[in-house]
Design an enzyme around this catalytic site. Structure first.
Site, short mmCIF file in Angstrom:
data_model
loop_
_atom_site.label_atom_id
_atom_site.label_comp_id
_atom_site.label_asym_id
_atom_site.label_seq_id
_atom_site.Cartn_x
_atom_site.Cartn_y
_atom_site.Cartn_z
N ALA A 167 0.86 -1.18 0.00
CA ALA A 167 0.00 0.00 0.00
C ALA A 167 0.90 1.23 0.00
O ALA A 167 2.08 1.13 0.34
CB ALA A 167 -0.86 -0.01 1.26
N GLY A 196 0.46 -5.19 0.57
CA GLY A 196 -0.71 -5.17 -0.31
C GLY A 196 -0.39 -5.74 -1.68
O GLY A 196 -1.27 -6.26 -2.37
N GLU A 235 -0.84 -9.30 -1.36
CA GLU A 235 -2.29 -9.55 -1.21
C GLU A 235 -2.99 -9.49 -2.58
O GLU A 235 -3.92 -10.26 -2.84
CB GLU A 235 -2.88 -8.55 -0.22
N GLU A 262 4.08 -5.96 7.05
CA GLU A 262 3.27 -4.96 7.77
C GLU A 262 3.62 -4.86 9.26
O GLU A 262 3.59 -3.76 9.83
CB GLU A 262 1.78 -5.30 7.63
#
Ligand code: T1G
Ligand code: NAD
Length: 696
Positions: free
Chosen positions: A63, A102, A105, A125
């Site tokens: 992210a 992310g 993901e 993270e």
């Protein structure tokens, strides 16, 4: 449909979605929107399959951390994940460089994954005080099993593409250009009639016994003391085995948002950018280029010299160790070999790697042998006369553009530089012990140090895996200068009635890697004792050093003599409180007319953390450090300050500058100690309604 960072094209009925958002293809709002729009286009074009690939040196590295703390902009990442997984034709993600957070993901939401060799796949993270917030804790266990997922998410460390294949995280290794390799792979999938394969619908593999989760909870509670996200990670990975994907993701999102809004994550995100900012040196023109460094020499093969040489050898830079005599040289080289044997036993390096490193290290007692060195790092005794003699010799034998660096902890680098005919080539390079392990390097700019010497050394520091922080010349530079006020408060608290154990436990429970007294015993109380004598301070003449002076004169040097502020078990080296020290402190308190009293842990934490903040602010105000975050990086990487508190100055902002001033003024009142005169920077910032962070 295209936007500035996501390209869409149809090739032989295959929709190719290319993300191009340099430098690391972070999942900014535009990228998220671009992916969703491209998937809609693929559906509209009745594409037979979809390939998601990235331009540049890496796949999605996560992210966009810069967007955290700002108002969320839809589509959120969970929506993008949902959209990818629900695509009605096979979706392939082609991974190269880093597929992190992310980014992984997104790959987990794809139905198939292939990767180029050398790709790193991970969910880091936790290192940002977060947890995977877009399905990672629910989909990863479905592919690799609970235990492998737990290890990956709790450590935050990536796995290689080769390991990912073993784990079932990817379907294949591919070679060449990512897009071309992906198109080749997807054509094979179509030929094989491969269907869409939503990861979320797959069962979780290999669910361990409840005892495993209990053990993980206990392990996390001790290893991540005071941190929020690790415990949630254990909970979510455990629940991935029982909850349907939608419920699992909903709980994950709730936990993620709590972590994202936590001061810990704010601190760790600050650290992420602070460590990357140290290399940006204000005031040096962008066209100043670093010089090539092909060979290095290190003068003195003692505690520091050997470790410093190992850094260069491991980075593939040939290094020559110089000593006064053969015996000292053999001792120094022996220490290096012993260190590598230890690293090999710990599995850090292979025998082949160590052979390679050792082949990069040579030794001599003849300074003439280093006349062609590009950089010399001096690490001889901390004595001005010895250092001046060495620099005069180096000035004579080294080539004119050779950079001369000193590893001094306290001595005036301008004075050392003045003994040479090339002060513009002289710089400070303050490594931390053990030098081959500690990541921090204080690069000290002397009055005449040339800009390209600074740029060269900052780059060289990164080459040898260090985090360089550029600082100015003052006594103790940034780290040791702040340590002085911190250590002084610890001594005063002992005289006022706290015990070494109480002070250390309070700071360790607060998050410090080790309390100040235990650190003193580890480093050796004799180093400070000798430095005070060198500065002409008479032993036991100062209240705040009377105790360590007395301990040293009682042959209590710390761990190395089996006793210091504590006693150490000769076999286990276990630290034990020692009533003899308590008694001694009580008698010194009497001598200095100090009434001992009950002291709270809160007071201990306040006085030690505020001492750091006050000196840190003065250092920024004097320009010894370029920005407050540099001070934080020094304390986080050199002095065991807890990363999840962001550093001494980030912590000061977290407290609030008005509150901080209030506390300092109260301490000034209570103790009458002028050290609690707040640094003027605080009042100025308050008046301008600014924070320390505004100076970063
Ligand atoms: N967001 C924004 N900027 C980033 C970024 C990111 N994720 N990663 C790197 N940058 C910037 C960085 O600040 C620097 O900027 C430049 O890119 C180059 O980085 C929902 C919430 C990928 C291994 O934790 O570990 O996904 O200084 O110098 O050494 O579950 O960057 O040039 O201005 O580090 O080659 C999870 C973070 C996010 C990975 C490359 N992802 N990045 O290392 O270059 S949370 C991460 C890295 C998440 C989801 C959650 C490294 C790297 P500047 P660099 P590098
Ligand atoms: P040390 O005593 O362990 O090693 C110094 C070495 O220098 C000895 O082996 C000695 O033989 C050699 N030496 C002395 N004069 C020499 C000369 N003229 N030519 C070549 N070699 C010579 O000391 P150390 O702890 O490694 O400290 C070295 C420097 O690093 C000091 O300036 C110290 O302040 C600084 N430093 C030390 C630490 C630490 O924790 N020890 C941390 C950071 C910086």
């Amino acid at each position: 449909m295209d936007n500035s960072v996501v390209k869409y094209q149809l090739q032989d009925h295959v929709a190719v979605i290319t993300i191009d958002n340099p430098p690391v293809n972070a999942l900014s709002h535009a990228v998220r929107q671009g992916i969703v729009d491209a998937l809609e286009a693929a559906t509209g074009d009745e594409a037979k399959a979809v390939v998601i690939v990235c331009a540049g040196k890496t796949f999605i590295a996560g992210a966009d951390i810069k967007e955290f703390g700002k108002p969320p902009q839809p589509p959120g990442l969970p929506d993008v994940i949902e959209r990818i997984e629900s695509q009605n034709v096979p979706v392939l993600a082609v991974l190269h460089g880093n597929a992190l957070g992310g980014g992984l993901e997104v790959a987990l939401a794809a139905h198939y994954r292939c990767a180029l060799p050398g790709t790193n796949l991970g969910l880091p993270e936790v290192k940002l005080g977060l947890l995977p917030g877009a399905g990672g804790t629910q989909r990863l266990p479905r592919l690799v099993g609970i235990k492998a997922a737990m290890d990956m998410i709790l450590s935050g460390n990536p796995v290689s593409a080769e390991r990912a294949l073993e784990l079932g995280l990817i379907d294949a290794l591919v070679e060449g250009n990512p897009e071309a390799a992906g198109l080749g792979f997807v054509q094979q999938l179509l030929k094989d009639g491969a269907p869409p394969r939503p990861t979320g619908e797959q069962p979780v593999q290999e669910v361990p016994e409840p005892a495993y989760f209990e053990k993980e909870r206990l392990r996390v509670a001790s290893r991540f003391r005071g941190q929020l996200s690790p415990a949630y990670i254990v909970e979510l990975v455990e629940k991935s085995a029982t909850l349907p994907i939608a419920e699992g993701q909903a709980l994950e999102r709730e936990r993620f948002i709590e972590c994202r809004n936590s001061p810990q994550s704010a601190a760790l995100r600050h650290v992420f950018f602070a460590e990357r900012a140290t290399g940006k040196v204000p005031g040096i023109a962008p066209d100043v280029v670093a010089r090539p460094v092909a060979q290095v020499a290190v003068i003195g093969a003692g505690t520091m010299g050997g470790g410093i040489a190992m850094n260069f050898a491991q980075a593939g830079v040939p290094v020559t160790l110089v000593e006064t005599g053969q015996e000292a040289l053999d001792r120094g080289l022996g220490l290096v070999r012993k260190n590598y044997e230890t690293s090999q036993k710990r599995g850090r390096f292979t025998p082949q790697q160590i052979d390679g490193f050792l082949s990069n290290i040579s030794g001599t007692t003849d300074y003439a042998d280093i006349s062609t060195a590009d950089v010399v790092v001096e690490a001889v005794f901390e004595n001005m006369a010895v250092k001046k003699e060495v620099f005069a010799k180096l000035d004579a034998v080294c080539k004119p553009d050779c950079i001369l660096a000193t590893n001094t902890s306290y001595l005036d680098i301008n004075e050392i530089a003045a003994t040479t005919g090339r002060p513009e080539q002289v710089i400070g390079a303050h490594f931390f012990s053990p030098a081959n392990v500690m990541k921090l390097l204080e690069v000290v700019r002397a009055d005449k140090t040339a800009d390209d010497v600074i740029v060269t050394f900052m780059k060289l520091a990164k080459t040898i895996g260090k985090i360089p922080v550029l600082v100015g010349v003052c006594h103790g530079f940034v780290g040791n200068r702040m340590l002085k006020g911190y250590a002084r408060q610890a001594q005063l608290l002992l005289l006022e009635g706290a015990t070494p154990e109480q002070v250390d436990n309070a700071m360790q429970n607060w998050g410090m890697a080790m309390g100040p007294l235990a650190v003193g015993d580890l480093a050796g109380l004799d180093i400070g004792y000798r430095s005070r004598r060198d500065q002409g301070i008479e032993s036991r003449s100062q209240m705040e050093t009377a105790l360590p002076d007395t301990l040293v004169e009682m042959e209590r040097l710390g761990q190395k003599s089996g006793a210091g502020y504590y006693r150490y078990d000769p076999d286990t080296r276990k630290r034990m409180a020692d009533s003899e020290v308590i008694e001694l402190t009580r008698s010194l308190a009497k001598k200095w007319d100090i009434t001992q009293r009950e002291i709270s842990d809160e007071e201990i934490i306040d006085r030690l953390s505020l001492a750091l903040a006050n000196e840190g602010a003065a250092i920024v105000d004097e320009g010894i450090a370029s920005r407050p975050s540099d001070v934080d990086v020094v304390y986080l990487n050199g002095y065991g300050f807890p990363k999840w508190r962001g550093g001494p100055l980030f912590y000061a902002d977290t407290l609030g500058l008005e509150k901080l001033l209030e506390k300092m003024r109260a301490l000034r009142e209570q103790t009458g100690d002028p050290c609690w005169e707040p640094a003027p920077l605080f009042s100025r910032l308050i008046k301008e309604e600014k924070t320390l962070a505004s100076l970063n």
